[in-house]
Each structure stands twice: as C-alpha cells, then as structure tokens.
Write a protein that holds these residues in place. Structure first.
Motif, PDB file in Angstrom:
ATOM      1  N   ILE D 305       1.011  -1.272  -0.006  1.00 54.29           N
ATOM      2  CA  ILE D 305       0.036  -0.076   0.050  1.00 54.29           C
ATOM      3  C   ILE D 305       0.962   1.164  -0.102  1.00 54.29           C
ATOM      4  O   ILE D 305       2.010   1.201   0.720  1.00 54.29           O
ATOM      5  N   TYR D 306       0.370   2.265  -0.822  1.00 50.26           N
ATOM      6  CA  TYR D 306       1.110   3.527  -0.557  1.00 50.26           C
ATOM      7  C   TYR D 306       0.073   4.617  -0.287  1.00 50.26           C
ATOM      8  O   TYR D 306      -0.945   4.744  -0.945  1.00 50.26           O
ATOM      9  N   THR D 307       0.134   5.207   1.163  1.00 50.27           N
ATOM     10  CA  THR D 307      -0.674   6.215   1.373  1.00 50.27           C
ATOM     11  C   THR D 307       0.124   7.620   1.779  1.00 50.27           C
ATOM     12  O   THR D 307       1.253   7.377   2.295  1.00 50.27           O
ATOM     13  N   ARG D 308      -0.489   8.669   1.311  1.00 54.65           N
ATOM     14  CA  ARG D 308       0.176   9.832   1.654  1.00 54.65           C
ATOM     15  C   ARG D 308      -0.690  11.001   2.219  1.00 54.65           C
ATOM     16  O   ARG D 308      -1.854  10.845   2.224  1.00 54.65           O
ATOM     17  N   VAL D 309       0.015  11.558   2.920  1.00 60.63           N
ATOM     18  CA  VAL D 309      -0.819  12.605   3.549  1.00 60.63           C
ATOM     19  C   VAL D 309       0.145  14.210   3.501  1.00 60.63           C
ATOM     20  O   VAL D 309       1.098  13.856   3.027  1.00 60.63           O
ATOM     21  N   GLU D 310      -0.577  15.332   3.767  1.00 57.91           N
ATOM     22  CA  GLU D 310       0.159  16.520   3.541  1.00 57.91           C
ATOM     23  C   GLU D 310       0.682  16.744   4.824  1.00 57.91           C
ATOM     24  O   GLU D 310       0.237  17.784   5.681  1.00 57.91           O
ATOM     25  N   ASN D 311       1.796  16.416   4.869  1.00 59.70           N
ATOM     26  CA  ASN D 311       2.943  17.143   5.802  1.00 59.70           C
ATOM     27  C   ASN D 311       3.330  18.519   5.833  1.00 59.70           C
ATOM     28  O   ASN D 311       3.071  18.937   4.742  1.00 59.70           O
ATOM     29  N   PRO D 312       3.716  18.969   6.711  1.00 59.09           N
ATOM     30  CA  PRO D 312       3.946  20.546   6.649  1.00 59.09           C
ATOM     31  C   PRO D 312       4.833  20.715   5.517  1.00 59.09           C
ATOM     32  O   PRO D 312       5.016  21.954   4.826  1.00 59.09           O
TER      33      PRO D 312
END
Lengths: 176, 357, 163, 372
Positions: D305-312
C-alpha cells in the motif's frame, strides 16, 4: 482520468512484450509489470502522451523480494541464493489526476534497470538511494554513486534481507 | 584648559604628558565596550520579548565581566596551517586602526587627543589600517570563509569611504575647516547652531542648507554603518553564510581584540557623526556650569553630552541590527554606487552653490 | 637628542627595515604588508616635515587605495591556499650591472649636490589652505588637466573590465 | 584580447555550518561569488530507519517515525497511522479523527513557525525568529500537556491515540489562536513586507512549475510554484473534507511565481488556513472513547500500500509491503525534504553565495527526514 486497466491496455498495445502483465497485487494497488530495460521508454511514453501525461513520479521504491533459497551458514547467519529484487514506481498525472503503479522485477545476481532519471528528474536521487540501499544498478544514470551511506562503504547493501554488518569500518570496530 | 596642558603642568615633561594624553581613550573604550556588550544583549533581548542576561549580578550587569573572564581563560588557538605571523598581527593592526581614530575625536572642550587641522581627513586615512588588518586576518587564517569575509569587508569599507568623504567635503565647504575640535566648538550655544540645522552660517543660507544637511547626515550615517560592518551591512561576518567572516578562526584574547575594535569603531563613527552634525560635545540647552558660574563643570557636562550622543547612535545601530535583515553583497555595492554616491555628489554641488551665492 | 630627532630615526628605521623586507621577502603577501609599513614611515616623515596634508594623502592614497588594490590582486588571482605565492632571484648578473650603474649615478649626484636647509615654516599647521589656494590659482590648468587624465584612466579601466 | 584563465573555487559549506539546518554538506563550486554548481552531500544523520522497521512490529514503528521529520513528528505519526489503518481496514472513532486533525494542524503551525523564523534568521533578521519560537513554545506546551513530550510524541497510535486530551486543552488552544493571529500580522510587518527582505528573496531561486513537477516537488514548495495541489483536498484522508479552508498558491506577489518570497509567504498563508481549520475543529469536536478501535494485535494481510498525507513540508507517503507477518516486509518513506534537497543544485545555479542560504532556507528541509 483513466483506470489502471485502460492504461494497461494502452501500454500493452504500444509496447507489447515489454509490458509483462499485471503483477500479483493485493490491497489497493494495481501494479503493471514492465521489463527492466524498457522502463525508460515506457516512462517517456507515459509522460509525454497527450492522453496520459504522467508528469509526476511520486515514489520510486526498491525492495528485496526475499524469494530466493535461504541458505544458513555455520555461524547462524543466512543468505539468499537467487531470488529477485523489484523496483516499484508510483506515478500520477497532476493534470488528469490518474495514477498507476509500475513494477520492475530483476534477478538479484544481475540487477540492472534502465534509469528513468531523464524522464522524471525526481528519480535521480531516488535511484541513487535504491542503488545505495538495495544494490540495483540503474543504467544510464547521470551519477550512480552512493548517497546515504559513506561513499567508500563496501559491506554491501543494507536493505537487502541478508545484509550483515561489517566487523570493521575504517579501522573502527562496528558496533563500537 | 586642555588636559594635555594639565599633564605638562604636573610632570613638566612633554613625553610623559603625551603618553598619558594618548591613553585616555583606552580608559574610555574599555568600559564603553563592556557597557556596549551588555547594552547590546539587553537591547536585543527586550526587542525580542525576552529578558537577556539575568544571572550575573542584578539584571546581569556583570555579564560583560564574566565574558571577559571567559575570553581570558580560553585557549589561544592558532590553526595549524594558518600564517602565524599575519594571524597574530592582524587583531593588533585592526585595533590600532580603530584606536588611531580616537586621536582626533573631541571628547569635550578640555580633551582631544591631537588637535589636528586635518582631523576629518585623518579619520579617512587611518581607516586604511583597519582594511589592511582585516585583509591580513582573512589571509592569515587560511580559511576560505575568512578570506571571503575579509575581501568583502575590505571592498565594503573602501566603497563606503567614498560617500563618507563626499559628505565630509560638503561639510568643509560650509565650515571651511577640517578640524573636529573647531567644528564642535563652533556649534555652540543652542541646538540650532548644530550643523544639521545649517550650522553657524548666517542669513538665508542657513535655512537653505537645512534639507541638504539632513540628506548629508543620513548618507554619512548609512555609510558609516556600512564601514563598521553592522546590520544591514554585516555581510562580511554574515553568520548565516560566512560563519563569522574574517574572525572565524580567532579565539580567546585575539577574538576579544576584534570584538573590542568593533565596539570601539561603533562608538567612533557615532562620535564622528555627532561631532560633525549634532554639535559634538555641545549641550543642546546650554550649560549648568555657566548658569551656576562653575567653569570646571562645563567640560564634564560636555563629556556627558558627547557620550550620550555617541551612545544614542550606538543604540540606533543596535536597534537597526535587531530589526532589519541583511542585504546581499551585490545589493550592498549597488546601494553605495548607484544611490549614495550620486546623491552625495548632487548634494555636494547644491551645497557648494548655496555657499557661493 | 630631541624627541624630533628620535622620531626621525624611528621612522627612518621603520622605512629601511620594511623596505628591505619588501625586497627580500619570498612571500608576496609579506612584501605587500611590509610595503604598508614603508608607506606609514614615509607618511611619518611628511608629518615631521610639517607637511601634514601630504602625510594624510599618502596614507589615504597608498595605504587605503593602492595597497588594498595590491592585496586584492594577490589574494584573488591565486588559487587560494593551495599554491604558495613565492618569488625567486633571477637574472642576477644583468640586475647587478644595472643597479651598479644607477647607484653610481645616484652617489655622484648626491655627493656633488650642495645641500641647503630650508627655513623653518612659520605655521606648518595650515598647509591645507596654502595648498588649496596654490592649486586653485596658479596651477589650476594643470590641476584640471590631471583631473581629466584620471577620468580618462577611469573610463578606460571600466571599459576594459567590462569586456 | 586574450581570455583570462580563471579557476573555480570549491567551498565546502557544512557539515558544521550555522545555516545548513543540520548536518548537511554542500559542495559549492564558485566563480568569485557566483555559483557554478552545488552538490549536496547527505547521509550524516542516516540511521537506516527503513531497516529498523523491518525488525519491529507495526505499533513499535510509531516512535521511530517521530524521528524522521522531528519538527513535524505528529504528522509523521498521523500519516503512519492512516496507512496502517487502511491496510487493516479500521475505522477510527470520530473524536480520534478530530484530535488528530487538531494535533496535525497545530504541528503544521509549529513547523511552519520554525521554517519562517529560521528563514528570517538565514536572511539576517534575528528578532522574528524569536517571536516565532515564542509562539511555537505555546504549541509545544499544548502537546506536552497532552502526551508528556515536546518534540517526539508517540501520541497517534494505529487505531487511536495514546491519551485523551487534557481537560484544559481546548480552553488553552482556543486562547492561543487570537494571540497567534496577532503574531502573524506582527511577523508580516516586521519581516514579510520588509524592503530588504523582499529584495533578498523576490526573484531569487525561481522554481518554474514544470521543473517542480518533474522533480517531484510537493507541498508548499509546489503550491508556491502555482499548482493548487493539496492532498487534504486532492487525495482526502481523515476528516479534512469536513472543514472549510482554502489552499493558497503562489502568485509572484513581489517577483516571479515560485521565487523564494512566494515559498516563504505561502507558509505564512498556510498558517492562517491552519488557524481556520483549528477554529472549526476545536468547536466541533465530539465526545467519545478514543481507544476503542486500537487493535490488540496488528497483522495486516499480505500486499502493498502507498498512502500519503500532507505533511507541513509536502507529501509524506508511506509505502508498506506486508508479507502477512507481524512486521512489515519493507517500509519506504516518501520524504519531501529528501526530494526537495535534490532540487537545490538546479535552483542555485547562477546565483550568489548568499542566495544559496536564501534558497536552502526557502525549500525548508529537515535533515532528519532527508537522511532518515
């Protein structure tokens, strides 16, 4: 916006043999397997084709598939004979908002993959990291040297499953 | 009566008197530097919403002494590949250059180190030694950052000498004198005789001069700020790029020497600016000593005003330092050559015209 | 010995020693810094002679200007810190012949000259006013011509540097 | 006229240098003060995080992800938790989602405050730096009150959180927001619109949009180049779809789109948007049990799985390959700082030495994340 299946069909039509097929995949991702030496060509096509426009390589990750035969040595350590390494490319299009996953599998003994550093500049450092950590050689890469480990590190590639710590590094005992 | 004459009357020996006369600025510079370091810390701290030194003495007033103690104890490190001779001479030469400026600064009507007729030009001349000292430090350290800092610093000082000199020439046209002591003495009685208000010129000339004197004042303040390498012109020692510029490799007392030179220089340029434009040691309101008929009080009052003005401008330098970011080296040069020098030249011509008419 | 003569000999010593160092030093940087001392000594001589304006101009022009330029030149044109900047002794024979001839001429002219001591100036302090009025009255043409010459040099330098 | 022969000077900036933001070595090739080439040398902080992960169980990895981007540790945990929860198919309680968003946005403000403050410091303005840190301290105190740590929290766990909020948290957090708005306007007046500052940063290190995408740039740096791309809206995770906020993009306010000033100012604008999210979240937060979804034993099914979030700093992605065991087979992190640093050489060419600092500060890297 295209589904991975549609993109697979397009690629299959265009490149034929080089597109091997859907890799076995579970959880959310559909990976299309590509032949190691065709990846740059496929990359150029994916990036420049007016319908696809995959302009963004999100992530290039390399891993040791741990598929070889496990050989245990006398001292308890083990290594894998044969087996494969794979590189996974997550790419997406910032304009059309579709994304796919490409996968390249290479044998461990002769791990050579065409570089995509000229397709997506982002791959430059990611490929160096993959070389540094897993030991995959990227052909036609502008600067194929180690990046995170010391330039003169000769104890192998740390993220391989059978990596062993060296006893000494530059005369210092490891772990000190 | 000048202090020098006083020494002669005691010792009856010119040499001893001259020697004593010449070390008086030391007795001023060292306590001033201690005070200025403390002031700098406190000013920066209060501007930044914090307290600053609070531990050594009440409100940290002994902090500077603790610093000196620390610097004295430090190991005197000379880098292995440094050019030892130049490395060791450089801080002394820099300090000598700064100290030599104090020879012509009138502290009060009773004290000036050497009452030179060419005082203003002399200041420009001896600052050459500071440049040489900085280049020596940069080269002697055998460090690319030091060399970069030194070359930038020298280029900066040499460039900013030009607007300074142009403003000085403007002043000469008005006052017809280069003597800082005379200049200060003549701006007496009230603050409207100060050069920034047209000086002791008579008639309509005085009114006409005021705006151009203000321009001159601003130019000379900016360029002297650049000459002492303070923010926003602290490019030579810009810590975010060149670590500490030409004194990167220095430690202990040699570093303290540069430090002392920097603070001495800050005061020197402030004193020069106030001597030229703001009446030097003159009081803005008249003297308590003359009201009470105590003539000995006047020089002391004058020294108070002189020190106050100097310290005020040092404070302004600190204020600017803790408020403004830093210019880039090409912007710094552009500011000098594209703005300050043309404005100073035009200002000079206009002032000359006013004085001729 | 008065203070004046003491100062004279001190400056003379500074000039001679530093000039010797300028010529003999193997390191160009040392030569340059020794030259600074020589200039300083010469400025001291001028000051002793009552020519304070000349003394200060000597410092401004030579120490502040020319010496800084030389140091810049040496520091910027060499690959920094990796090669030593050294000078050597070359062409000893031709040099000594020329020097011998020159010193012969100099010694002859010095020994044949009748030296007179000028009268002490009344007020050596105010040399600036005198210099100013002479320059602006008697020698105004030469002064202006010099200005033009320097301007030409400046423009030339700028145009060469632009290339 | 013959051409003068010139030689380049090699200047090593770092690994110990005041403004490389950690142990980074830049090899500058200089022609006078002009940059011919910049070669970043990284790896001084390399701890082989990814190798460690292969020997740890999924919950044990949480404290390790803190140590990557140590200025945004909450968000690293957030991203990791989201990834593993997607693998397991867990739905976390709504209160947990709210607390995560609150923590995440506070962390974004704290991280941007460091970025903006140290950027001022790089340009030579010391005072705004301390103003930024003063407010960051208040955020860190809020974190400390919640989980006992100020920098590395181990707070967001897979399926939940380690603790519920402190009873005073909401009150103090609500008090903080108006004060913080004042700090922002103060910061803008002191630094952002300062003439010297804009001169130093506008038109410097311009990053055109196509180059940015080609180099895989994400986050504020990409948005400063003019692309409206924020994973909180474009690839939604958690409950960001419940909040009303804008995505600022670079407009070349003082110079070209994508210059250092745009990258700097975009962070200031993002802090304003974070405040906007926080104002909504702090009011809407529901009650509930925060630990009901925490699984006893985490054993995801086989797969990747590849999951991404909006880090600073940009897109923080976790690529996890599971072979069905208690430990991941491979964890690969999409580290924005690493990618942005790869761009430095491209951005710096033809600029001055002083601009290298300005550019390096504006792309806002954290060496812990570059080297991992």
């Amino acid at each position: 916006m295209k589904t991975p299946q549609e993109i697979f069909e397009i690629l299959k039509q265009k490149f034929g043999e080089s597109v091997i097929g859907f890799a076995d995949n579970k959880l959310l991702e559909f990976a299309i397997e590509i032949a190691p030496l065709a990846i740059a060509e496929v990359g150029y096509f994916l990036r420049d084709d007016s319908e696809l426009l995959f302009d963004n390589l999100i992530l290039l990750s390399a891993l040791d598939d741990m598929t070889g035969k496990k050989v245990t040595e006398e001292d308890g350590s083990f290594r894998f004979e044969g087996g494969t390494l794979s590189v996974i490319y997550h790419i997406e299009s910032t304009s059309s908002r579709h994304k796919i996953v490409l996968k390249v599998v290479v044998p461990k003994e002769n791990a050579e993959i065409e570089s995509v550093a000229y397709v997506w500049n982002h791959a430059n450092w990611e490929e160096r990291e993959a070389f540094d950590m897993i030991g995959i050689k990227f052909l036609n890469h502008p600067n194929m040297i180690r990046i995170l480990m010391p330039y003169n590190w000769d104890a192998g590639y740390p993220l391989r499953k059978d990596y062993k710590n060296p006893e000494f590094y530059e005369g210092m005992k490891v772990p000190y | 009566m000048m202090i020098y004459d006083f020494f002669i009357s005691i010792f009856h020996n010119e040499l001893i008197a001259a020697f004593l006369n010449s070390i008086i600025p030391v007795a001023f510079i060292v306590p001033f530097a201690l005070f200025a370091v403390y002031l700098e810390r406190k000013v920066s701290a209060h501007m930044q919403d914090r307290l600053g030194p609070m531990r050594v003495g009440a409100h940290g007033w002994l902090q500077s002494f603790a610093d000196i103690l620390k610097l004295l104890q430090k190991e005197d490190i000379v880098a292995a590949k440094a050019d030892k001779k130049l490395f060791n001479i450089a801080p002394v030469l820099t300090f000598v250059g700064c100290y030599a400026v104090f020879a012509v600064i009138p502290f009060s009507s009773a004290y000036i180190g050497a009452n030179l007729d060419l005082g203003l030009l002399y200041i420009v001349a001896v600052s050459g030694f500071v440049v040489a000292g900085i280049l020596m430090a940069g080269w002697g350290s055998n460090n690319k950052y030091s060399l970069f800092g030194a070359v930038r610093s020298a280029a900066q000082i040499v460039s900013y000498e030009i607007p300074t000199t142009l403003v000085i020439i403007t002043i000469i046209i008005v006052t017809k004198s280069l003597n800082l002591y005379d200049l200060s003495v003549n701006q007496t009685s009230n603050m409207f005789n100060w050069m920034i208000f047209g000086g002791y010129v008579e008639g309509w000339h005085k009114i006409a001069l005021i705006p151009f004197m203000f321009i001159g004042f601003i130019i000379i303040y900016i360029s002297t700020l650049a000459e002492v390498n303070r923010t926003p012109f602290d490019i030579p020692e810009a810590e975010s790029e060149l670590v500490a510029g030409y004194h990167t490799e220095y430690s202990g007392m040699k570093f303290a020497m540069f430090f002392l030179a920097e603070y001495a220089n800050m005061f020197a340029v402030s004193a020069i600016v106030s001597a030229i434009f703001l009446g030097g040691f003159q009081s803005p309101f008249g003297y308590l000593g003359s009201t009470l008929n105590l003539p000995w009080l006047i020089p002391i009052e004058q020294f108070f005003w002189f020190a106050s003005k100097g310290i005020f401008f040092v404070f302004v330098q600190m204020w600017l330092r803790w408020t403004l970011p830093r210019l880039r080296v090409d912007q710094l040069m552009a500011m000098c050559w594209k703005y300050l020098i043309p404005i100073a030249v035009v200002n000079l011509l206009i002032v000359a015209l006013i004085m001729v008419l | 010995m008065t203070y004046y003569t003491f100062a004279f000999y001190a400056f003379a010593a500074i000039i001679l020693l530093s000039a010797y160092a300028v010529v003999t030093s193997k390191n160009v940087i040392y030569s340059a810094f020794s030259l600074m001392l020589t200039f300083f000594g010469v400025a001291g001589f001028y000051a002793l002679l009552g020519a304070d304006f000349i003394a200060i101009v000597q410092l401004i022009v030579y120490v502040g200007g020319i010496l800084t330029l030389m140091l810049f030149g040496v520091m910027l044109t060499n690959k920094i810190t990796e090669t030593e900047i050294k000078t050597g002794v070359f062409q000893v024979l031709p040099a000594s012949i020329i020097i011998g001839m020159f010193s012969g001429v100099l010694i002859a002219s010095i020994s044949n000259n009748r030296w007179t001591v000028a009268e002490k100036l009344n007020n050596p302090q105010n040399s600036l006013v005198g210099i100013g009025s002479i320059l602006m009255n008697e020698y105004i043409l030469i002064f202006e011509l010099l200005g033009v010459l320097l301007l030409i040099a400046l423009i030339g330098a700028a145009s060469i540097a632009r290339k | 006229m013959s051409v003068l022969k010139t030689e380049e000077m090699i200047l090593n900036m770092g690994p110990q240098h005041p403004s490389t933001h950690g142990v980074l070595r830049l090899e500058l090739e200089l022609d006078g003060e002009l940059i011919i080439d910049v070669k970043p040398h990284v790896g001084y902080l390399h701890r082989c995080f990814e190798k460690h992960c292969e020997a740890l169980t999924y919950p044990q990895i949480v404290p390790y992800v803190d140590r990557m981007d140590y200025l945004a540790a909450m968000y690293n945990e957030f991203g990791y938790a989201v990834t593993v929860e997607r693998m397991l198919g867990i739905q976390v309680p709504e209160r947990v989602e709210y607390i995560r968003v609150i923590m995440g946005e506070f962390q974004r403000i704290a991280s941007h405050l460091v970025a903006v403050g140290t950027y001022g410091l790089d340009i030579g303005a010391f005072t705004p730096f301390l103003y930024c840190f003063r407010d960051r301290e208040r955020i860190l105190s809020l974190f400390e009150m919640t989980c006992g740590a100020r920098l590395l929290y181990n707070y967001i766990w897979v399926g939940g959180l380690s603790h519920d909020l402190h009873p005073d948290f909401l009150r103090l957090a609500k008090e903080f927001l108006p004060d913080f708005k004042n700090t922002l306007s103060e910061l803008n007046n002191l630094l952002s619109y300062n003439k010297i500052f804009t001169e130093r940063t506008a038109n410097v290190g311009v990053l055109p949009l196509d180059t940015a995408i080609n180099y895989g740039v994400t986050g504020p740096n990409l948005r400063a180049s003019g692309l409206k791309w924020d994973l909180r809206k474009d690839d939604p995770y958690s409950i960001y779809d419940k909040f009303d906020f804008d995505i600022p993009v670079g407009q070349g306010w003082y110079g070209t789109v994508g210059d250092c000033w745009d990258r700097y100012y975009l962070r200031v604008l993002e802090m304003e948007q974070s405040v906007k999210i926080l104002e909504q979240a702090l009011v809407q937060i529901p009650d509930g049990n925060i630990s009901e979804a925490i699984p006893k034993r985490i054993k995801p099914p086989e797969g990747q799985i590849y999951t991404r979030v909006e880090n600073p700093r940009g897109e923080l992605g976790y690529f996890i390959v599971s072979k069905g065991g208690l430990q991941p087979h491979r964890v690969k992190v999409h580290a924005p700082s690493f990618i942005h640093l790869g761009l430095l050489g491209e951005l710096c060419k033809g600029h001055f030495v002083a601009d290298v600092i300005a550019i390096l500060g504006s792309i806002d890297i954290v060496l812990g994340e570059v080297d991992r």
